[in-house]
Design a protein around this motif. Structure first.
Motif, PDB file in Angstrom:
ATOM      1  N   UNK A 174       0.843  -1.198   0.000  1.00 50.13           N
ATOM      2  CA  UNK A 174       0.000   0.000   0.000  1.00 50.13           C
ATOM      3  C   UNK A 174       0.880   1.251   0.000  1.00 50.13           C
ATOM      4  N   UNK A 175       0.426   2.266  -0.696  1.00 48.53           N
ATOM      5  CA  UNK A 175       1.180   3.518  -0.815  1.00 48.53           C
ATOM      6  C   UNK A 175       0.861   4.440   0.353  1.00 48.53           C
ATOM      7  N   UNK A 176       1.243   4.061   1.560  1.00 48.13           N
ATOM      8  CA  UNK A 176       0.967   4.912   2.716  1.00 48.13           C
ATOM      9  C   UNK A 176       2.266   5.314   3.392  1.00 48.13           C
ATOM     10  N   UNK A 177       2.205   6.378   4.123  1.00 50.41           N
ATOM     11  CA  UNK A 177       3.366   6.893   4.840  1.00 50.41           C
ATOM     12  C   UNK A 177       3.418   6.334   6.251  1.00 50.41           C
ATOM     13  N   UNK A 178       2.731   5.288   6.512  1.00 45.57           N
ATOM     14  CA  UNK A 178       2.636   4.739   7.856  1.00 45.57           C
ATOM     15  C   UNK A 178       1.195   4.773   8.312  1.00 45.57           C
ATOM     16  N   UNK A 179       0.972   4.158   9.436  1.00 48.90           N
ATOM     17  CA  UNK A 179      -0.387   4.047   9.954  1.00 48.90           C
ATOM     18  C   UNK A 179      -0.830   5.364  10.594  1.00 48.90           C
ATOM     19  N   UNK A 180      -2.032   5.787  10.276  1.00 50.56           N
ATOM     20  CA  UNK A 180      -2.611   7.001  10.837  1.00 50.56           C
ATOM     21  C   UNK A 180      -3.524   6.577  11.978  1.00 50.56           C
ATOM     22  N   UNK A 230      -7.926   8.580  21.974  1.00 49.12           N
ATOM     23  CA  UNK A 230      -9.307   8.445  22.473  1.00 49.12           C
ATOM     24  C   UNK A 230      -9.898   9.757  22.970  1.00 49.12           C
ATOM     25  N   UNK A 231      -9.064  10.686  23.414  1.00 47.91           N
ATOM     26  CA  UNK A 231      -9.581  11.960  23.929  1.00 47.91           C
ATOM     27  C   UNK A 231      -9.817  12.995  22.826  1.00 47.91           C
ATOM     28  N   UNK A 232      -9.360  12.729  21.610  1.00 48.97           N
ATOM     29  CA  UNK A 232      -9.620  13.642  20.498  1.00 48.97           C
ATOM     30  C   UNK A 232     -11.108  13.644  20.175  1.00 48.97           C
ATOM     31  N   UNK A 233     -11.574  14.740  19.598  1.00 43.05           N
ATOM     32  CA  UNK A 233     -13.000  14.831  19.272  1.00 43.05           C
ATOM     33  C   UNK A 233     -13.343  13.980  18.055  1.00 43.05           C
ATOM     34  N   UNK A 234     -14.596  13.610  17.977  1.00 48.92           N
ATOM     35  CA  UNK A 234     -15.089  12.871  16.819  1.00 48.92           C
ATOM     36  C   UNK A 234     -14.918  13.716  15.561  1.00 48.92           C
ATOM     37  N   UNK A 235     -15.099  15.025  15.698  1.00 50.47           N
ATOM     38  CA  UNK A 235     -14.905  15.917  14.555  1.00 50.47           C
ATOM     39  C   UNK A 235     -13.474  15.807  14.026  1.00 50.47           C
ATOM     40  N   UNK A 236     -12.485  15.795  14.936  1.00 51.75           N
ATOM     41  CA  UNK A 236     -11.090  15.637  14.520  1.00 51.75           C
ATOM     42  C   UNK A 236     -10.869  14.309  13.799  1.00 51.75           C
ATOM     43  N   UNK A 237     -11.522  13.266  14.278  1.00 53.53           N
ATOM     44  CA  UNK A 237     -11.414  11.952  13.634  1.00 53.53           C
ATOM     45  C   UNK A 237     -11.989  12.006  12.218  1.00 53.53           C
ATOM     46  N   UNK A 244     -12.313  14.670  10.291  1.00 50.43           N
ATOM     47  CA  UNK A 244     -11.414  15.472   9.455  1.00 50.43           C
ATOM     48  C   UNK A 244     -10.229  14.641   8.990  1.00 50.43           C
ATOM     49  N   UNK A 245      -9.649  13.871   9.910  1.00 51.34           N
ATOM     50  CA  UNK A 245      -8.490  13.042   9.574  1.00 51.34           C
ATOM     51  C   UNK A 245      -8.866  11.949   8.575  1.00 51.34           C
ATOM     52  N   UNK A 246     -10.027  11.331   8.769  1.00 51.21           N
ATOM     53  CA  UNK A 246     -10.476  10.303   7.819  1.00 51.21           C
ATOM     54  C   UNK A 246     -10.662  10.901   6.433  1.00 51.21           C
ATOM     55  N   UNK A 247     -11.250  12.088   6.355  1.00 51.52           N
ATOM     56  CA  UNK A 247     -11.460  12.743   5.055  1.00 51.52           C
ATOM     57  C   UNK A 247     -10.128  13.113   4.417  1.00 51.52           C
ATOM     58  N   UNK A 248      -9.226  13.655   5.218  1.00 46.52           N
ATOM     59  CA  UNK A 248      -7.905  14.068   4.729  1.00 46.52           C
ATOM     60  C   UNK A 248      -7.113  12.885   4.176  1.00 46.52           C
ATOM     61  N   UNK A 302      -8.492   9.971   3.303  1.00 45.98           N
ATOM     62  CA  UNK A 302      -9.366   9.169   2.454  1.00 45.98           C
ATOM     63  C   UNK A 302      -9.486   7.726   2.963  1.00 45.98           C
ATOM     64  N   UNK A 303      -9.781   7.603   4.256  1.00 46.28           N
ATOM     65  CA  UNK A 303      -9.977   6.294   4.887  1.00 46.28           C
ATOM     66  C   UNK A 303     -11.328   6.282   5.591  1.00 46.28           C
ATOM     67  N   UNK A 304     -11.843   5.099   5.839  1.00 44.43           N
ATOM     68  CA  UNK A 304     -13.149   4.954   6.470  1.00 44.43           C
ATOM     69  C   UNK A 304     -13.090   4.613   7.938  1.00 44.43           C
ATOM     70  N   UNK A 305     -11.886   4.427   8.471  1.00 45.20           N
ATOM     71  CA  UNK A 305     -11.744   4.092   9.888  1.00 45.20           C
ATOM     72  C   UNK A 305     -10.347   4.465  10.361  1.00 45.20           C
ATOM     73  N   UNK A 306     -10.227   4.634  11.669  1.00 44.43           N
ATOM     74  CA  UNK A 306      -8.937   4.949  12.277  1.00 44.43           C
ATOM     75  C   UNK A 306      -8.726   4.080  13.515  1.00 44.43           C
ATOM     76  N   UNK A 307      -7.560   3.492  13.646  1.00 45.45           N
ATOM     77  CA  UNK A 307      -7.239   2.840  14.913  1.00 45.45           C
ATOM     78  C   UNK A 307      -7.122   3.926  15.986  1.00 45.45           C
ATOM     79  N   UNK A 308      -7.531   3.596  17.190  1.00 41.20           N
ATOM     80  CA  UNK A 308      -7.446   4.531  18.315  1.00 41.20           C
ATOM     81  C   UNK A 308      -6.352   4.016  19.242  1.00 41.20           C
TER      82      UNK A 308
END
Length: 145
Positions: free
Chosen positions: A11-17, A21-28, A30-34, A36-42
Motif C-alpha cells: 500500500x502507498x501509505x506513509x505509515x499508519x494514521x 481516544x480523547x480527540x473529538x469525533x470531529x477531529x477523527x 477530518x483526519x479520515x477525510x484528509x 481518504x480512509x473509512x476508519x482509524x485505529x485509536x
C-alpha cells in the motif's frame, strides 16, 4: 494467496494514521477525510491500540443520537473490543473474519504494535488480482503455453 504483510507493505501509505481516544469525533472525521480512509485505529499515549472508530460509528452513535461531533470524544463512540489480525495471516483468513463478523476494517498488530489497517477494499482488490492471475494461468495451460 498473499499474506497481510504483503498487502499492507504494497500500500502507498506513509505509515499508519491513528487518533487518540480523547480527540473529538470531529477531529477523527477530518483526519479520515484528509487521508481518504473509512476508519482509524485509536491508540493511547503509549501507542497501544485501544479501539477503532469508523464512519459507521459516527453515523450510528453521533448523527442518529443527536450528539455533537465537536464535543464528543472518540472514546465515546469507538469500538473497544477490536478484532485484529497479524502480518503472517492470509488474505483469505481476513476475508472470512470480515464476512463472519461484518467488519470493513481490521487493524494489523505485530507483537502488540499496530503496523497497518486492512480494509475490505484491500481484500477485494487482492482477491480479484489473484483470480485474474489464476484465469490467465489456466488460459495459458489450455493453449499449451
Amino acid at each position: 494467496m498473499k499474506t497481510v504483510a504483503q498487502v499492507i507493505g504494497a500500500k502507498q501509505t506513509q505509515g499508519i494514521v491513528m487518533i487518540a481516544p480523547e480527540d473529538s469525533v470531529f477531529d477523527a472525521l477530518k483526519l479520515m477525510a484528509e487521508k481518504n480512509v473509512g476508519a482509524l485505529p485509536v491508540a493511547d499515549a503509549s501507542g497501544r491500540l485501544v479501539g477503532i472508530v469508523s464512519e459507521r460509528d459516527y453515523a450510528r452513535k453521533i448523527v442518529l443520537q443527536g450528539r455533537s461531533s465537536f464535543v464528543t470524544p472518540v472514546s465515546a463512540i469507538m469500538t473497544s473490543k477490536v478484532i485484529t489480525v497479524e502480518p503472517r495471516q492470509s488474505i483469505r483468513e481476513c476475508m472470512e473474519i470480515m464476512t463472519e463478523k461484518h467488519l470493513r476494517h481490521l487493524p494489523v498488530l505485530d507483537e502488540g504494535r499496530t503496523v497497518g489497517l486492512l480494509s475490505i477494499g484491500d481484500v477485494v482488490k487482492e482477491t480479484m488480482a489473484e483470480q485474474d492471475n489464476l484465469i490467465q494461468q489456466l488460459e495459458q495451460y489450455i493453449r499449451g503455453e
